[in-house]
Design a protein around this motif. Structure first.
Motif, PDB file in Angstrom:
ATOM      1  N   THR A 209      -0.303  -5.451   7.044  1.00  0.00           N
ATOM      2  CA  THR A 209      -0.721  -6.839   7.240  1.00  0.00           C
ATOM      3  C   THR A 209      -1.524  -7.028   8.518  1.00  0.00           C
ATOM      4  O   THR A 209      -2.178  -8.052   8.697  1.00  0.00           O
ATOM      5  N   LYS A 210      -1.463  -6.033   9.428  1.00  0.00           N
ATOM      6  CA  LYS A 210      -2.253  -6.116  10.652  1.00  0.00           C
ATOM      7  C   LYS A 210      -3.691  -5.665  10.433  1.00  0.00           C
ATOM      8  O   LYS A 210      -4.543  -5.844  11.311  1.00  0.00           O
ATOM      9  N   ALA A 211      -3.967  -5.065   9.286  1.00  0.00           N
ATOM     10  CA  ALA A 211      -5.301  -4.537   8.998  1.00  0.00           C
ATOM     11  C   ALA A 211      -6.162  -5.609   8.330  1.00  0.00           C
ATOM     12  O   ALA A 211      -5.647  -6.526   7.680  1.00  0.00           O
ATOM     13  N   THR A 223      -6.690  -2.940   4.676  1.00  0.00           N
ATOM     14  CA  THR A 223      -7.168  -1.566   4.838  1.00  0.00           C
ATOM     15  C   THR A 223      -7.323  -1.242   6.313  1.00  0.00           C
ATOM     16  O   THR A 223      -8.182  -1.810   6.991  1.00  0.00           O
ATOM     17  N   PRO A 224      -6.492  -0.330   6.852  1.00  0.00           N
ATOM     18  CA  PRO A 224      -6.631   0.048   8.263  1.00  0.00           C
ATOM     19  C   PRO A 224      -8.007   0.627   8.542  1.00  0.00           C
ATOM     20  O   PRO A 224      -8.572   1.347   7.714  1.00  0.00           O
ATOM     21  N   VAL A 225      -8.545   0.345   9.728  1.00  0.00           N
ATOM     22  CA  VAL A 225      -9.878   0.837  10.099  1.00  0.00           C
ATOM     23  C   VAL A 225      -9.809   1.907  11.193  1.00  0.00           C
ATOM     24  O   VAL A 225     -10.834   2.313  11.731  1.00  0.00           O
ATOM     25  N   SER A 226      -8.607   2.375  11.497  1.00  0.00           N
ATOM     26  CA  SER A 226      -8.442   3.338  12.596  1.00  0.00           C
ATOM     27  C   SER A 226      -9.278   4.586  12.394  1.00  0.00           C
ATOM     28  O   SER A 226      -9.908   5.091  13.335  1.00  0.00           O
ATOM     29  N   GLU A 266     -15.370  -1.842   9.528  1.00  0.00           N
ATOM     30  CA  GLU A 266     -14.915  -2.424   8.265  1.00  0.00           C
ATOM     31  C   GLU A 266     -15.846  -2.026   7.116  1.00  0.00           C
ATOM     32  O   GLU A 266     -15.392  -1.785   5.995  1.00  0.00           O
ATOM     33  N   LYS A 267     -17.142  -1.946   7.391  1.00  0.00           N
ATOM     34  CA  LYS A 267     -18.074  -1.508   6.352  1.00  0.00           C
ATOM     35  C   LYS A 267     -17.812  -0.048   5.988  1.00  0.00           C
ATOM     36  O   LYS A 267     -17.882   0.332   4.810  1.00  0.00           O
ATOM     37  N   TRP A 294      -2.052  -4.525  -2.924  1.00  0.00           N
ATOM     38  CA  TRP A 294      -2.900  -5.714  -2.929  1.00  0.00           C
ATOM     39  C   TRP A 294      -2.186  -6.959  -2.456  1.00  0.00           C
ATOM     40  O   TRP A 294      -0.975  -7.113  -2.660  1.00  0.00           O
ATOM     41  N   LYS A 295      -2.974  -7.855  -1.831  1.00  0.00           N
ATOM     42  CA  LYS A 295      -2.539  -9.224  -1.652  1.00  0.00           C
ATOM     43  C   LYS A 295      -2.778  -9.936  -2.979  1.00  0.00           C
ATOM     44  O   LYS A 295      -3.822  -9.781  -3.607  1.00  0.00           O
TER      45      LYS A 295
END
Length: 304
Positions: A209-211, A223-226, A266-267, A294-295
């Motif tokens: 939820t932090k992503a 989706t994490p972007v790390s 993010e892209k 999914w949300k």
């Protein structure tokens, strides 16, 4: 003289966790006494026929398929549910099979536009981020590339059942080492490995939820972007890569998609989601549809 405060003992694990761990270890240890192919088929069947119905996995698979593929027939959803559970069981016992599993992935055929880029980056000593997904057996990639000379490191998410987690981590380390927990210290160790020109393996199709919310199968998905941020910071090659199960159910092939160009994080991760979606559509019964990926509609809006 000041008295030293004794350390606070760790709380005892819940009884349910103890029972679950004993049951799991009994099945795994018993299966490991069997020939490799027999054990893989057996644990796949047990998860499909016993664990999946009891755990509610089948309902979750059906709910996910209803969300992203409402046009799919009920018969096909039933088939995919059974195959997904079977694949999860096979993946679990393969991870515990150590050298026997490594023998199966050592010479796994490799294809896709990312393979040449990976080999070139390795020659140059450039850091590499292999971004895989929960499809087929995600550890097939790690095992194959470690045996090919890559200095592999990876992350794992510690399980709430600490007893099970301990022997699971031991099994994962037999495939390739080091592996680090998803703690601040573990992530720092992983990044240090990458900075030195190493190769790291990341499973990116997880929800947090932090992503940021991106899209996956046309639906909002955290989706994490790390992985993208690390690739940018350390000029690492970022490649979506998958260990796909072959029709015999026992061997694998590795497919490396086109490397993701550096840009906005993010892209970059949306490109990854699109890659996972494409490979999943080609192998619908190999992706882990048991995940809460999914949300649900009406609760959040995806980024375009």
């Amino acid at each position: 003289m000041s008295k030293t405060t004794p350390p606070v003992p760790a709380p005892a694990p819940p009884l349910a966790h103890k029972v679950q761990n004993i049951a799991a270890q009994s099945v795994l240890r018993g299966a490991l006494l069997l020939p490799y192919e027999t054990r893989v088929r057996l644990v796949g069947w047990l998860v499909q026929t016993v664990l999946a119905p009891l755990s509610g996995w089948n309902k979750r698979v059906r709910a996910n398929l209803d969300l992203v593929a409402p046009e799919m027939s009920e018969a096909e959803k039933h088939r995919i549910s059974a195959r997904v559970a079977n694949n999860v069981g096979r993946t679990l016992i393969e991870i515990y099979s150590g050298d026997a599993f490594l023998d199966r992935v050592r010479d796994a055929p490799q294809s896709g536009p990312g393979i040449e880029a990976i080999n070139e980056a390795k020659k140059q000593g450039r850091p590499i981020v292999l971004l895989t997904a929960h499809i087929g057996n995600y550890d097939a990639v790690r095992g194959a590339f470690a045996q090919a000379g890559h200095e592999m490191a990876a992350l794992y998410k510690p399980m709430r059942n600490t007893g099970f987690n301990d022997h699971y981590v031991e099994a994962v380390e037999q495939i390739a080492s080091p592996v680090y927990p998803t703690t601040s210290r573990g992530i720092a160790s992983l990044i240090s490995h990458l900075k030195k020109g190493g190769t790291i393996g990341i499973v990116g199709d997880i929800g947090s939820t932090k992503a940021p919310l991106l899209t996956f199968f046309g639906q909002p998905a955290h989706t994490p972007v790390s992985a993208a941020e690390w690739a940018l910071k350390y000029d690492a090659l970022l490649v979506p890569i998958y260990g796909l199960r072959q029709p015999d159910g026992l061997t694998f092939r590795i497919f490396a998609d086109t490397p993701i160009p550096h840009g906005e994080p993010e892209k970059m991760m949306q490109t990854y989601n699109d890659s996972v979606e494409a490979i999943t559509r080609a192998h619908m019964d190999q992706w882990f549809w048991i995940h809460k990926r999914w949300k649900r509609p009406g609760r959040a809006t995806a980024k375009p």
